[in-house]
Scaffold this motif. Structure first.
Motif, PDB file in Angstrom:
ATOM      1  N   ASN A 159       0.801  -1.211   0.000  1.00  0.00           N
ATOM      2  CA  ASN A 159       0.000   0.000   0.000  1.00  0.00           C
ATOM      3  C   ASN A 159       0.842   1.273   0.000  1.00  0.00           C
ATOM      4  OD1 ASN A 159      -2.403  -1.442   0.032  1.00  0.00           O
ATOM      5  ND2 ASN A 159      -2.390  -1.633   2.268  1.00  0.00           N
ATOM      6  N   GLU A 160       2.066   1.216   0.518  1.00  0.00           N
ATOM      7  CA  GLU A 160       2.898   2.404   0.569  1.00  0.00           C
ATOM      8  C   GLU A 160       3.167   2.924  -0.845  1.00  0.00           C
ATOM      9  OE1 GLU A 160       4.321  -0.235   4.000  1.00  0.00           O
ATOM     10  OE2 GLU A 160       3.642  -0.466   1.944  1.00  0.00           O
ATOM     11  N   THR A 161       3.132   4.234  -0.996  1.00  0.00           N
ATOM     12  CA  THR A 161       3.403   4.806  -2.310  1.00  0.00           C
ATOM     13  C   THR A 161       4.879   4.683  -2.656  1.00  0.00           C
ATOM     14  OG1 THR A 161       3.638   6.997  -1.286  1.00  0.00           O
ATOM     15  CG2 THR A 161       1.466   6.405  -2.192  1.00  0.00           C
ATOM     16  N   ASP A 162       5.734   4.709  -1.655  1.00  0.00           N
ATOM     17  CA  ASP A 162       7.174   4.553  -1.899  1.00  0.00           C
ATOM     18  C   ASP A 162       7.797   3.854  -0.699  1.00  0.00           C
ATOM     19  OD1 ASP A 162       9.810   4.661  -2.590  1.00  0.00           O
ATOM     20  OD2 ASP A 162       9.940   6.843  -2.711  1.00  0.00           O
ATOM     21  N   PRO A 163       7.853   2.530  -0.723  1.00  0.00           N
ATOM     22  CA  PRO A 163       8.378   1.788   0.421  1.00  0.00           C
ATOM     23  C   PRO A 163       9.903   1.727   0.483  1.00  0.00           C
ATOM     24  CG  PRO A 163       7.662   0.268  -1.272  1.00  0.00           C
ATOM     25  CD  PRO A 163       7.284   1.641  -1.760  1.00  0.00           C
ATOM     26  N   SER A 164      10.576   2.353  -0.483  1.00  0.00           N
ATOM     27  CA  SER A 164      12.034   2.336  -0.420  1.00  0.00           C
ATOM     28  C   SER A 164      12.538   3.242   0.697  1.00  0.00           C
ATOM     29  CB  SER A 164      12.634   2.778  -1.762  1.00  0.00           C
ATOM     30  OG  SER A 164      12.268   4.105  -2.076  1.00  0.00           O
ATOM     31  N   TYR A 165      13.830   3.122   1.022  1.00  0.00           N
ATOM     32  CA  TYR A 165      14.422   3.861   2.135  1.00  0.00           C
ATOM     33  C   TYR A 165      14.960   5.216   1.686  1.00  0.00           C
ATOM     34  CZ  TYR A 165      14.417  -0.422   5.008  1.00  0.00           C
ATOM     35  OH  TYR A 165      14.061  -1.533   5.727  1.00  0.00           O
ATOM     36  N   THR A 166      15.367   6.001   2.651  1.00  0.00           N
ATOM     37  CA  THR A 166      16.079   7.237   2.348  1.00  0.00           C
ATOM     38  C   THR A 166      17.530   6.912   1.997  1.00  0.00           C
ATOM     39  OG1 THR A 166      16.807   7.595   4.635  1.00  0.00           O
ATOM     40  CG2 THR A 166      14.648   8.506   3.986  1.00  0.00           C
ATOM     41  N   LEU A 167      18.203   7.853   1.353  1.00  0.00           N
ATOM     42  CA  LEU A 167      19.604   7.641   0.974  1.00  0.00           C
ATOM     43  C   LEU A 167      20.473   7.431   2.203  1.00  0.00           C
ATOM     44  CD1 LEU A 167      19.801  10.381  -1.807  1.00  0.00           C
ATOM     45  CD2 LEU A 167      19.652   7.897  -2.132  1.00  0.00           C
ATOM     46  N   GLU A 168      20.156   8.158   3.281  1.00  0.00           N
ATOM     47  CA  GLU A 168      20.930   8.017   4.506  1.00  0.00           C
ATOM     48  C   GLU A 168      20.744   6.621   5.103  1.00  0.00           C
ATOM     49  OE1 GLU A 168      20.274  12.119   3.478  1.00  0.00           O
ATOM     50  OE2 GLU A 168      18.833  10.494   3.832  1.00  0.00           O
ATOM     51  N   ALA A 169      19.540   6.101   5.029  1.00  0.00           N
ATOM     52  CA  ALA A 169      19.271   4.766   5.570  1.00  0.00           C
ATOM     53  C   ALA A 169      20.021   3.694   4.787  1.00  0.00           C
ATOM     54  CB  ALA A 169      17.768   4.486   5.547  1.00  0.00           C
ATOM     55  N   TYR A 170      20.113   3.864   3.481  1.00  0.00           N
ATOM     56  CA  TYR A 170      20.869   2.897   2.680  1.00  0.00           C
ATOM     57  C   TYR A 170      22.353   2.917   3.046  1.00  0.00           C
ATOM     58  CZ  TYR A 170      16.878   2.156  -0.435  1.00  0.00           C
ATOM     59  OH  TYR A 170      15.648   1.833  -0.958  1.00  0.00           O
ATOM     60  N   GLN A 171      22.874   4.104   3.269  1.00  0.00           N
ATOM     61  CA  GLN A 171      24.284   4.200   3.638  1.00  0.00           C
ATOM     62  C   GLN A 171      24.541   3.524   4.984  1.00  0.00           C
ATOM     63  OE1 GLN A 171      24.991   8.589   2.831  1.00  0.00           O
ATOM     64  NE2 GLN A 171      26.734   7.738   1.730  1.00  0.00           N
ATOM     65  N   GLU A 172      23.585   3.625   5.893  1.00  0.00           N
ATOM     66  CA  GLU A 172      23.726   2.947   7.184  1.00  0.00           C
ATOM     67  C   GLU A 172      23.754   1.432   7.022  1.00  0.00           C
ATOM     68  OE1 GLU A 172      20.664   4.280   9.789  1.00  0.00           O
ATOM     69  OE2 GLU A 172      21.378   6.368   9.845  1.00  0.00           O
ATOM     70  N   LEU A 173      23.154   0.938   5.936  1.00  0.00           N
ATOM     71  CA  LEU A 173      23.160  -0.495   5.657  1.00  0.00           C
ATOM     72  C   LEU A 173      24.445  -0.952   4.975  1.00  0.00           C
ATOM     73  CD1 LEU A 173      19.511  -0.966   4.310  1.00  0.00           C
ATOM     74  CD2 LEU A 173      20.389  -1.608   6.563  1.00  0.00           C
ATOM     75  N   GLY A 174      25.289   0.024   4.611  1.00  0.00           N
ATOM     76  CA  GLY A 174      26.556  -0.324   3.967  1.00  0.00           C
ATOM     77  C   GLY A 174      26.641   0.027   2.498  1.00  0.00           C
ATOM     78  N   MET A 175      25.634   0.727   1.982  1.00  0.00           N
ATOM     79  CA  MET A 175      25.664   1.122   0.580  1.00  0.00           C
ATOM     80  C   MET A 175      26.679   2.239   0.360  1.00  0.00           C
ATOM     81  SD  MET A 175      23.513  -0.654  -1.263  1.00  0.00           S
ATOM     82  CE  MET A 175      23.124   0.343  -2.689  1.00  0.00           C
ATOM     83  N   PRO A 176      27.440   2.182  -0.731  1.00  0.00           N
ATOM     84  CA  PRO A 176      28.393   3.253  -1.033  1.00  0.00           C
ATOM     85  C   PRO A 176      27.676   4.569  -1.338  1.00  0.00           C
ATOM     86  CG  PRO A 176      28.827   1.275  -2.336  1.00  0.00           C
ATOM     87  CD  PRO A 176      27.479   1.088  -1.698  1.00  0.00           C
ATOM     88  N   ASP A 177      28.428   5.638  -1.346  1.00  0.00           N
ATOM     89  CA  ASP A 177      27.905   6.969  -1.612  1.00  0.00           C
ATOM     90  C   ASP A 177      27.447   7.060  -3.066  1.00  0.00           C
ATOM     91  OD1 ASP A 177      27.348   9.643  -1.885  1.00  0.00           O
ATOM     92  OD2 ASP A 177      29.267  10.359  -1.105  1.00  0.00           O
ATOM     93  N   TYR A 178      26.197   7.427  -3.278  1.00  0.00           N
ATOM     94  CA  TYR A 178      25.671   7.523  -4.647  1.00  0.00           C
ATOM     95  C   TYR A 178      26.268   8.705  -5.405  1.00  0.00           C
ATOM     96  CZ  TYR A 178      22.702  11.490  -3.324  1.00  0.00           C
ATOM     97  OH  TYR A 178      22.248  12.711  -2.908  1.00  0.00           O
ATOM     98  N   ASN A 179      26.881   9.651  -4.694  1.00  0.00           N
ATOM     99  CA  ASN A 179      27.456  10.838  -5.325  1.00  0.00           C
ATOM    100  C   ASN A 179      28.844  10.605  -5.907  1.00  0.00           C
ATOM    101  OD1 ASN A 179      25.562  13.007  -5.207  1.00  0.00           O
ATOM    102  ND2 ASN A 179      25.816  13.058  -2.983  1.00  0.00           N
ATOM    103  N   THR A 180      29.422   9.439  -5.680  1.00  0.00           N
ATOM    104  CA  THR A 180      30.769   9.161  -6.165  1.00  0.00           C
ATOM    105  C   THR A 180      30.739   8.068  -7.225  1.00  0.00           C
ATOM    106  OG1 THR A 180      31.195   7.468  -4.475  1.00  0.00           O
ATOM    107  CG2 THR A 180      31.724   9.747  -3.902  1.00  0.00           C
ATOM    108  N   VAL A 181      31.762   8.076  -8.087  1.00  0.00           N
ATOM    109  CA  VAL A 181      31.900   7.009  -9.081  1.00  0.00           C
ATOM    110  C   VAL A 181      32.217   5.715  -8.345  1.00  0.00           C
ATOM    111  CG1 VAL A 181      33.299   6.171 -11.004  1.00  0.00           C
ATOM    112  CG2 VAL A 181      32.660   8.593 -10.881  1.00  0.00           C
TER     113      VAL A 181
END
Length: 252
Positions: free
Chosen positions: A22-44
């Motif tokens: 039902n959520e219109t956007d169930p994805s996380y915030t960029l900060e939440a992804y980084q807390e999970l270990g995702m690299p910075d989306y602003n860098t190559v």
């Protein structure tokens, strides 16, 4: 590039139905992804970054399958765009790197396509929740394959000893590309899994890629590709795809 079924061996069934939550956007915030270990989306991203992102997303898929970065999301769209950004292959424009070193690096990128297809695919669903993301990942994979072909052609024209030593491997790159094409054509026959418009986008990319490379196809390769396109024509309801592939069959 054929490890599409890896995750099904280790992950449970995540979806009880093919409907979106039902959520219109169930994805996380960029900060939440980084807390999970995702690299910075602003860098190559390097290959290490791709691996870190992959492991973070596999874990997230297990726990929150609808929370992966999504193309149209205001919260996570920028992160998904980073995953499929050709800027991540900018090392190919680095004139300080010899061609054979670039070839060594890009070979590590062969599994990016299949790894991320694994993450975004649910093999238990007829209609994919992340259909557009999957097509974008396929298109990114085709572009990686083209970059490998282009680099291989440069190496074939080089007289550098390190490059000459790699020239015998060019036929393997061509075979990999042809296998990739036939896999993509086979995927387009699964019309119940993907909306017609997304398959048309994939058709556009495949057609352009085939026209760019067809001059080096041998008779067997041309025939296999034509058979794949005939199968798509027979299975699709899209007149755009039918017309495009019929025109292409005539010139192959």
């Amino acid at each position: 590039m054929r490890n599409y079924f890896l995750l099904i061996l280790v992950l449970p069934v995540f979806f009880g139905s093919c409907k979106k939550p039902n959520e219109t956007d169930p994805s996380y915030t960029l900060e939440a992804y980084q807390e999970l270990g995702m690299p910075d989306y602003n860098t190559v991203w390097s290959m290490t970054d791709y691996k870190d992102a992959y492991y973070a997303l596999v874990k997230l898929k297990y726990e929150k399958p609808f929370a992966l970065p999504a193309r149209e999301s205001e919260k996570s769209g920028e992160l998904f765009s980073r995953i499929i950004n050709l800027e991540n292959l900018s090392f190919l424009q680095d004139e300080t790197l010899p061609l054979h070193e670039k070839a060594r690096i890009i070979m590590e990128y062969l599994n990016i396509h299949s790894d991320y297809m694994d993450v975004y695919t649910n093999l238990r669903m007829k209609k994919q929740y992340y259909a557009r993301e999957l097509v974008d990942i396929d298109i990114f994979g085709i572009r990686i394959a083209q970059k490998m072909l282009d680099l291989g052609n440069e190496i074939n024209q080089s007289e550098d000893p390190g490059d000459v030593a790699m020239q015998s491997g060019f036929s393997s790159i061509q075979k990999m590309y042809l296998t990739f094409l036939t896999d993509m054509l086979e995927k387009q026959q699964h019309t119940s899994q993907y909306p017609e418009k997304t398959l048309e986008l994939l058709c556009d990319t495949l057609s352009n890629s085939i026209r760019r490379n067809m001059e080096w196809f041998d008779e067997d390769a041309s025939e296999e590709i034509k058979q794949g396109m005939h199968a798509v024509i027979d299975s699709t309801s899209s007149q755009r795809i039918k017309t495009d592939y019929r025109d292409l069959i005539e010139v192959l």
